[in-house]
Design an enzyme around this catalytic site. Structure first.
Site, mmCIF file in Angstrom:
data_model
loop_
_atom_site.group_PDB
_atom_site.id
_atom_site.type_symbol
_atom_site.label_atom_id
_atom_site.label_comp_id
_atom_site.label_asym_id
_atom_site.label_seq_id
_atom_site.Cartn_x
_atom_site.Cartn_y
_atom_site.Cartn_z
ATOM 1 N N HIS A 274 -35.094 40.074 11.054
ATOM 2 C CA HIS A 274 -36.526 39.865 10.874
ATOM 3 C C HIS A 274 -37.309 41.072 11.366
ATOM 4 C CE1 HIS A 274 -40.414 37.539 11.269
ATOM 5 N NE2 HIS A 274 -39.980 37.121 10.102
ATOM 6 N N CYS A 275 -36.809 41.702 12.423
ATOM 7 C CA CYS A 275 -37.516 42.855 13.017
ATOM 8 C C CYS A 275 -37.551 44.056 12.075
ATOM 9 C CB CYS A 275 -36.823 43.275 14.310
ATOM 10 S SG CYS A 275 -36.762 42.013 15.590
ATOM 11 N N ILE A 276 -36.576 44.183 11.180
ATOM 12 C CA ILE A 276 -36.480 45.391 10.354
ATOM 13 C C ILE A 276 -37.005 45.162 8.938
ATOM 14 C CG2 ILE A 276 -34.550 46.211 11.720
ATOM 15 C CD1 ILE A 276 -32.675 45.578 9.400
#
Length: 332
Positions: A324-326
């Site tokens: 999700h962070c990337i």
């Protein structure tokens, strides 16, 4: 809260025009994990473009990274390699948040200070403009610091966040909850903010909510169930669940990966909650010694029309985050 009437931030399960994905590019940051992390991101891109039914826009930085991306993904249908400039791959935080405005999709851009001054890298403050420009979306610049992973949306103006991050004095010094809510209303159409307290232990983001709790319905939030007192985040999960229930939110529970450590036996903020909701799939990170099979089972009834896919994220996690962070969705 006085949100602009025509401004709305969609829930992640709503339709996407594309999914942006950062490609590990800086050898001096990733060291021996660069190649393996690139392979994990390439595997994610293939699933996003396949069962995920996404148009993948893979942002790469530098000729070496571009060549590596071409070698891994060149010719893969649905994957567009986009040369750009960034410090690192955490597009959820450096990229814009796409919103529906009165005349169509817009990109909300925010100040970025390297998660409270911890990792300030050249180019990261230019990512929102690059993505908005490529997407052809007008960019609205806002004067406060905000990372996309710090907020989660139900699509109806309700935002979920943590006090540890959003009110941290290393972001917007002196912000009160009222000031934060007013800023979120103006920029993202927030009509209500649900406040949790702390995020995961040792999370350098100071408690991003996308590692802790996620909307899976307009009034339903998924929260991990700790594996026992040996789980370093057991008390944090329970506090989040209690706070949500007190706000009248339906709380659903799912597995936690438990205690996950690095090679020096330091606890890392590994989380199954860092999944991506794509057009046709939900993609869940898993880690060595912490397979996500039970998490996949928990997600199936929540997203019956999407395929649940588990992929390794051990090398991406060495950089401090996961799937999700990337990524950042570009709304339809």
């Amino acid at each position: 809260m006085n949100a602009p009437a025509a401004l709305r931030t969609p829930a992640e399960w709503e339709s996407h025009a594309a999914m942006w994905l950062g490609f590990p590019s800086a050898a001096d940051l990733w060291l021996e994990d660069l190649g393996p992390a690139q392979e994990e991101v390439a595997a994610l891109a293939r699933v996003l473009a396949g069962p995920g039914q996404e148009r993948v826009r893979l942002l790469v930085c530098g000729e070496d990274a571009r060549a590596r991306a071409e070698a891994l993904l060149g010719g893969v249908s649905g994957v567009e390699i986009v040369p750009g400039r960034f410090g690192d791959i955490w597009l959820r935080d450096t990229g814009p948040i796409f919103v529906h405005g009165p005349e169509g999709p817009r990109a909300a851009g925010f100040r970025f200070n390297g998660w409270g001054g911890k990792y300030e890298l050249p180019g990261d403050d230019e990512v929102a403009e690059q993505i908005a420009d490529h997407a052809g979306a007008p960019l609205d610049r806002h004067g406060f610091i905000l990372e996309g992973g710090a907020v989660d949306h139900n699509g109806q103006g309700v935002i979920l966040t943590t006090r540890q991050c959003l009110l941290n004095r290393n972001r917007n010094t002196g912000w009160t909850s009222d000031e934060a809510e007013a800023a979120l209303a103006a920029a993202l159409g927030a009509r209500r903010v649900i406040w949790l307290q702390d995020g995961l232990l040792n999370d350098h983001t100071d408690g991003h909510v996308d590692n802790l709790a996620r909307f899976v319905g307009q009034n339903a939030v998924l929260v991990p169930q700790g594996t026992g007192m040996q789980d370093p985040n057991f008390a944090i999960y329970e506090a989040a669940a209690e706070a949500l229930e007190a706000q009248g939110v339906q709380v659903l529970r799912c597995p936690s990966p438990g205690r996950v450590t690095d090679e020096d036996d330091v606890i890392v903020p590994a989380s199954f909650m860092n999944f991506i909701i794509a057009n046709g799939a939900v993609i869940v990170p898993e880690y060595e010694g912490a397979p996500a099979d039970h998490m996949a089972e928990a997600l199936k009834p929540l997203f019956p029309d999407r395929r649940i896919v588990r992929l390794p994220s051990d090398h991406i996690l060495t950089g401090g985050g996961s799937f999700h962070c990337i990524t950042q969705q570009e709304i339809a």
